[in-house]
Design an enzyme around this catalytic site. Structure first.
Site, PDB file in Angstrom:
ATOM      1  CG  HIS A   1      23.176   7.044  83.636  1.00 40.73           C
ATOM      2  ND1 HIS A   1      24.547   6.928  83.528  1.00 40.73           N
ATOM      3  CD2 HIS A   1      22.671   6.618  82.454  1.00 40.73           C
ATOM      4  CE1 HIS A   1      24.843   6.459  82.330  1.00 40.73           C
ATOM      5  NE2 HIS A   1      23.738   6.260  81.658  1.00 40.73           N
TER       6      HIS A   1
ATOM      7  CD  GLU B   1      20.082   3.210  82.081  1.00 41.88           C
ATOM      8  OE1 GLU B   1      20.521   2.824  80.979  1.00 41.88           O
ATOM      9  OE2 GLU B   1      19.796   4.407  82.331  1.00 41.88           O
ATOM     10  CG  HIS B   2      25.449   1.656  83.081  1.00 42.54           C
ATOM     11  ND1 HIS B   2      26.206   1.378  81.969  1.00 42.54           N
ATOM     12  CD2 HIS B   2      24.843   2.841  82.830  1.00 42.54           C
ATOM     13  CE1 HIS B   2      26.057   2.346  81.077  1.00 42.54           C
ATOM     14  NE2 HIS B   2      25.244   3.253  81.588  1.00 42.54           N
TER      15      HIS B   2
ATOM     16  CD  GLU C   1      25.885   6.199  78.929  1.00 37.27           C
ATOM     17  OE1 GLU C   1      24.724   6.504  78.579  1.00 37.27           O
ATOM     18  OE2 GLU C   1      26.121   5.338  79.801  1.00 37.27           O
TER      19      GLU C   1
END
Length: 448
Positions: free
Chosen positions: A67, A70-71, A147
């Site tokens: 994840h 992904e950023h 997040e």
């Protein structure tokens, strides 16, 4: 064009997933799989690079790496800055994004059919040639931590992670995709870079595209754009669909509780299901739809319509290589939690012992068939169907075949599956204004 065509493993189009056009599949150099569906009459193309790597593939030191990447991959490449990436996509009115799941990651774009070359170039550049500059790692570390904080402020998101942790225990499926605050603070640039370079390889990639496109033209674009990455895997075969590991999850407890000063109590009640490689997906889908998939479902009628106990109540399923789940969600006033849980348990018990009525099965089949067809009106949904089909099963199932499988489900099959699944001990997760389990209603505390 020649390299892509010579590697085409499909002599003729595989069956169409819809009424618009045929699905075609090619294996390109480096083990990359390309699956496309031509959808005449639309003016857009949805295209995604799917990588068969997700949070279940992380070690303890890598928790949250997929994840985080992904950023991070959007922060710049050797040819583009982060601002440049955004400006190029904005200039054509397209969408560029990504998502991470437990077993895969997808980087995708949705553009006009005239901008497919740009979309392919941007996606492949981001996925294979990102910089991962140390300064960008620190910037995105802060974003991911925000997040996580946002997840913690959303009871439903927090509840989902808590339920998986409780149901799947120490199995990798029980870990949150997003990682933890501790793991994100501790993960290093070298760890992220190593995870990316060792696992985001072309044999693990599926490029899926749907819309107004030509398969051979897309094949040439992809083969050219991924040429340098593929050269490092010359002659490599595509990685097959993820198989079951042989390790079945074992729940960590019957009940998980997260204290939260929310106005409502949020609860998930569920049971484990077999993994996706065990036959029975259409039967499980019908059971789920009849239980809590719509306004006429048994749970919605019993919990909301007849008793007014909750505004939102529904059931859902998940299926992974090793295991899955069938769960029921409800959000209600804290003082009503005991009654809501009691009603849900009663409904599940009734279905476990008596199955569903013929009318319920008929409605559920119709709801699933209609939802499947309507989803195919959208090119992005078609692209997702292609990518998931190739990664999870190594094949594409035609829309007609999928509809026929749903229509063939019988009340007897549903009753047998319900008896098998719903006779298991229930696992529960609760997020709400409770200090400890002693404050929860007896209907939850007595689970075992």
């Amino acid at each position: 064009m020649d390299a892509a065509r010579s590697a085409d493993t499909t002599a003729a189009p595989v069956p169409s997933t819809g009424v618009h056009g045929a699905v075609r599949r090619s294996e390109l150099p480096g083990g990359v799989r390309l699956v496309t569906e031509s959808v005449p009459g639309v003016r857009s193309v949805a295209i995604g690079i799917w990588i068969g790597i997700g949070s279940v593939d992380e070690t303890g030191q890598q928790a949250g790496a997929a994840h985080f990447l992904e950023h991070l991959l959007f922060k710049g490449t050797r040819r583009r800055t982060a601002v440049g990436i955004a400006e190029e996509m904005d200039a054509v009115g397209g969408e560029l994004n990504a998502f991470t799941a437990k077993e895969h990651t997808c980087y995708y774009a949705h553009v006009l059919d005239t901008d497919v070359a740009l979309a392919v170039d941007l996606l492949t550049d981001v996925v294979t040639d990102a910089q991962l500059a140390p300064a960008d790692v620190e910037v995105e570390r802060g974003v991911v931590l925000e997040e996580i904080a946002m997840r913690d402020d959303d009871p439903e998101d927090l509840l989902g992670d808590l339920f998986d942790q409780t149901l799947f225990g120490e199995h990798p499926l029980g870990l949150p995709v997003i990682g933890s605050e501790e793991s994100i603070r501790g993960i290093t640039r070298d760890t992220l870079h190593g995870f990316w370079r060792s696992l985001y390889t072309t044999p693990r990639m599926v490029v899926a595209a749907a819309g107004n496109l030509d398969h051979d033209a897309v094949a040439e674009l992809v083969a050219t754009a991924l040429g340098r990455a593929a050269n490092g895997h010359a002659g490599a075969a595509a990685v097959p669909p993820r198989a079951a590991s042989g390790t079945r999850p074992v729940r960590s407890a019957a009940l998980g509780l997260q204290s939260d000063e929310s106005e409502q109590a949020h609860v998930l009640l569920g049971v484990p299901t077999p993994g996706r490689h065990v036959p029975g997906s259409p039967v499980l889908a019908v059971l789920n739809s009849a239980l809590g998939g719509g306004l006429s479902s048994r749970l919605f009628q019993q919990v909301r319509e007849q008793r007014g106990l909750a505004y939102q109540v529904y059931s859902s399923t998940s299926r992974y290589a090793d295991a899955g789940s069938l769960s029921v969600y409800a959000g209600c006033a804290p003082e009503r939690l005991g009654e809501v849980v009691a009603v849900v348990r009663d409904v599940l018990g009734e279905v476990a012992t008596g199955g569903l009525t013929d009318a319920e099965v008929t409605r559920a089949r119709g709801a699933l068939r209609g939802g499947l067809v309507l989803a195919c009106e959208d090119t992005a949904s078609r692209m997702h169907r292609l990518g998931r089909g190739e990664l999870d099963h190594g094949r594409q199932r035609s829309l007609s075949e999928s509809l026929a499988r749903i229509e063939a489900v019988t009340p007897g099959e549903v009753a047998a599956l319900a008896a098998e699944l719903l006779d298991q001990p229930l696992t529960a997760a609760v997020v709400g204004p409770y200090e400890d389990e002693t404050e929860l209603p007896a209907a939850l505390r007595e689970l075992g």
